[in-house]
Scaffold this active site. Structure first.
Site, PDB file in Angstrom:
ATOM      1  N   CYS A   1      -1.377  -3.870   3.865  1.00 33.15           N
ATOM      2  CA  CYS A   1      -2.198  -5.077   3.890  1.00 33.15           C
ATOM      3  C   CYS A   1      -1.305  -6.306   3.915  1.00 33.15           C
ATOM      4  O   CYS A   1      -1.762  -7.404   3.684  1.00 33.15           O
ATOM      5  CB  CYS A   1      -3.156  -5.096   2.694  1.00 33.15           C
TER       6      CYS A   1
ATOM      7  N   HIS B   1       3.333  14.590   5.284  1.00 36.66           N
ATOM      8  CA  HIS B   1       3.099  15.978   4.868  1.00 36.66           C
ATOM      9  C   HIS B   1       3.593  16.826   6.028  1.00 36.66           C
ATOM     10  O   HIS B   1       3.148  16.641   7.167  1.00 36.66           O
ATOM     11  CB  HIS B   1       1.614  16.233   4.614  1.00 36.66           C
TER      12      HIS B   1
ATOM     13  N   SER C   1       0.815  -1.212   0.000  1.00 31.83           N
ATOM     14  CA  SER C   1       0.000   0.000   0.000  1.00 31.83           C
ATOM     15  C   SER C   1       0.848   1.262   0.000  1.00 31.83           C
ATOM     16  O   SER C   1       1.472   1.561  -0.992  1.00 31.83           O
ATOM     17  CB  SER C   1      -1.043   0.028   1.118  1.00 31.83           C
TER      18      SER C   1
END
Length: 83
Positions: A82, A67, A62
């Protein structure tokens, strides 16, 4: 049904020099991906002017993103796997 783990982090009080360094943050995120035994597909980054960084590490399982807001000594991280 549980498919994976999703972790959202709000990091407060982080050194603004680290939060404004694409090089250092890439190093940290890539290290995290490797330690979790994830397969890195691509790393994308953007340095904002006058400050701030966004980095996405795309992994086969994934993603890991950050940020940053150096002016507030703050970063938001998102990790989903996952695997």
């Amino acid at each position: 049904m549980k498919i994976g783990k999703h972790i959202i982090l709000e990091l407060i009080g982080v050194d603004s020099r680290i939060l404004n360094s694409v090089t250092k943050l890439k190093e940290i995120l890539i290290c995290a991906a490797k330690k979790s035994k994830s397969r890195i597909l691509k790393v994308v980054s953007h340095k904002f002017k006058p400050q701030g960084v966004t980095i996405a590490v795309l992994i086969a399982e994934s993603h890991i993103t950050i940020h940053t807001y150096p002016e507030y000594n703050y970063a938001a991280c998102d990790v989903f796997t996952c695997g």
